[in-house]
Motif scaffolding. Structure first.
Motif, PDB file in Angstrom:
ATOM      1  N   CYS A   8      37.661  45.766  42.155  1.00 53.17           N
ATOM      2  CA  CYS A   8      37.113  44.607  41.216  1.00 53.17           C
ATOM      3  C   CYS A   8      35.811  44.372  41.105  1.00 53.17           C
ATOM      4  O   CYS A   8      34.830  45.288  41.499  1.00 53.17           O
ATOM      5  CB  CYS A   8      37.621  43.128  42.197  1.00 53.17           C
ATOM      6  SG  CYS A   8      37.034  43.013  43.624  1.00 53.17           S
ATOM      7  N   ILE A  12      31.223  37.827  38.807  1.00 52.51           N
ATOM      8  CA  ILE A  12      32.444  36.721  38.827  1.00 52.51           C
ATOM      9  C   ILE A  12      33.104  36.707  37.373  1.00 52.51           C
ATOM     10  O   ILE A  12      34.109  36.392  37.202  1.00 52.51           O
ATOM     11  CB  ILE A  12      31.816  35.353  39.084  1.00 52.51           C
ATOM     12  CG1 ILE A  12      31.400  35.498  40.819  1.00 52.51           C
ATOM     13  CG2 ILE A  12      32.936  34.175  38.756  1.00 52.51           C
ATOM     14  CD1 ILE A  12      32.622  35.453  41.415  1.00 52.51           C
ATOM     15  N   PHE A  18      38.822  33.941  37.534  1.00 51.60           N
ATOM     16  CA  PHE A  18      38.861  35.414  37.862  1.00 51.60           C
ATOM     17  C   PHE A  18      38.415  35.230  39.482  1.00 51.60           C
ATOM     18  O   PHE A  18      39.202  35.791  40.441  1.00 51.60           O
ATOM     19  CB  PHE A  18      37.583  36.287  37.225  1.00 51.60           C
ATOM     20  CG  PHE A  18      38.185  36.408  35.902  1.00 51.60           C
ATOM     21  CD1 PHE A  18      39.384  36.717  35.533  1.00 51.60           C
ATOM     22  CD2 PHE A  18      37.210  37.069  34.913  1.00 51.60           C
ATOM     23  CE1 PHE A  18      39.605  36.978  34.202  1.00 51.60           C
ATOM     24  CE2 PHE A  18      37.554  37.017  33.731  1.00 51.60           C
ATOM     25  CZ  PHE A  18      38.514  37.349  33.202  1.00 51.60           C
ATOM     26  N   LYS A  19      37.391  34.446  39.815  1.00 54.18           N
ATOM     27  CA  LYS A  19      37.032  34.415  41.227  1.00 54.18           C
ATOM     28  C   LYS A  19      38.162  33.562  42.095  1.00 54.18           C
ATOM     29  O   LYS A  19      38.642  33.923  43.237  1.00 54.18           O
ATOM     30  CB  LYS A  19      35.769  33.298  41.477  1.00 54.18           C
ATOM     31  CG  LYS A  19      35.562  32.909  42.925  1.00 54.18           C
ATOM     32  CD  LYS A  19      34.117  32.454  43.084  1.00 54.18           C
ATOM     33  CE  LYS A  19      33.811  32.058  44.356  1.00 54.18           C
ATOM     34  NZ  LYS A  19      32.842  31.246  44.625  1.00 54.18           N
ATOM     35  N   ALA A  22      40.860  36.177  42.953  1.00 55.90           N
ATOM     36  CA  ALA A  22      40.285  37.138  44.036  1.00 55.90           C
ATOM     37  C   ALA A  22      40.510  36.213  45.224  1.00 55.90           C
ATOM     38  O   ALA A  22      41.077  36.868  46.174  1.00 55.90           O
ATOM     39  CB  ALA A  22      39.029  37.447  43.792  1.00 55.90           C
ATOM     40  N   THR A  23      40.356  34.982  45.240  1.00 58.07           N
ATOM     41  CA  THR A  23      40.279  34.304  46.693  1.00 58.07           C
ATOM     42  C   THR A  23      41.732  34.270  46.916  1.00 58.07           C
ATOM     43  O   THR A  23      42.239  34.331  48.035  1.00 58.07           O
ATOM     44  CB  THR A  23      39.725  32.885  46.603  1.00 58.07           C
ATOM     45  OG1 THR A  23      38.283  33.001  46.132  1.00 58.07           O
ATOM     46  CG2 THR A  23      39.794  32.234  47.837  1.00 58.07           C
ATOM     47  N   MET A  45      33.270  39.122  42.331  1.00 55.86           N
ATOM     48  CA  MET A  45      34.873  39.004  43.087  1.00 55.86           C
ATOM     49  C   MET A  45      34.869  39.809  44.302  1.00 55.86           C
ATOM     50  O   MET A  45      35.617  39.369  45.124  1.00 55.86           O
ATOM     51  CB  MET A  45      35.543  39.539  41.641  1.00 55.86           C
ATOM     52  CG  MET A  45      35.649  38.819  40.658  1.00 55.86           C
ATOM     53  SD  MET A  45      36.885  38.939  39.479  1.00 55.86           S
ATOM     54  CE  MET A  45      38.384  39.118  40.328  1.00 55.86           C
ATOM     55  N   LEU A  49      36.934  37.852  47.439  1.00 56.46           N
ATOM     56  CA  LEU A  49      37.790  38.796  48.184  1.00 56.46           C
ATOM     57  C   LEU A  49      37.605  38.726  49.441  1.00 56.46           C
ATOM     58  O   LEU A  49      38.582  38.336  50.400  1.00 56.46           O
ATOM     59  CB  LEU A  49      38.160  39.872  47.295  1.00 56.46           C
ATOM     60  CG  LEU A  49      39.317  40.612  47.871  1.00 56.46           C
ATOM     61  CD1 LEU A  49      40.831  40.027  47.597  1.00 56.46           C
ATOM     62  CD2 LEU A  49      39.327  42.190  46.993  1.00 56.46           C
TER      63      LEU A  49
END
Length: 118
Positions: A8, A12, A18-19, A22-23, A45, A49
């Motif tokens: 990734c 961001i 998108f963030k 990833a979270t 990201m 993650l």
């Protein structure tokens, strides 16, 4: 599945989801007791993650080329960091450690790593 590689972006991007994605993936992996193997960054990201997994007690292994280790991108609080000589070696090391791959939003580097894995 024991470990998964996720490619990734180190940024961001322009969309907050998108963030968030990833979270959410990080939380899911931690809940499933699946370790993350990724590029070793603390920003963008990649950082979101890794931080999500760490927050939930997950295991995170970073694989970073020597040329990036001393940059501001190095994540110093993950469980394990492997430093390689080159980007090519990084890809080989990652591929030997994982049972599968995921690609999240990213740029040319993300695509490069995904195509190398394929």
């Amino acid at each position: 599945m024991k470990n998964i590689a996720i490619f990734c972006g180190s940024g961001i991007g322009f969309k907050p989801h998108f963030k968030d994605a990833a979270t959410a993936v990080g939380y899911f992996l931690a809940k499933q007791n699946i370790g993350l193997v990724y590029g070793g960054g603390k920003i963008g990201m990649m950082g979101a993650l890794a931080d999500a997994l760490l927050e939930k007690g997950g295991h995170v292994t970073g694989v970073i080329p020597h040329m990036l280790r001393h940059e501001e991108v190095f994540h110093s609080t993950i469980n394990k960091m492997i430093v390689t000589d080159t980007m090519s070696e990084r890809k080989v090391v990652i591929s030997k450690m994982v049972d599968g791959y995921i690609a999240l939003a990213g740029g040319f580097g993300t695509l490069d790593e995904l195509f190398e894995a394929l």
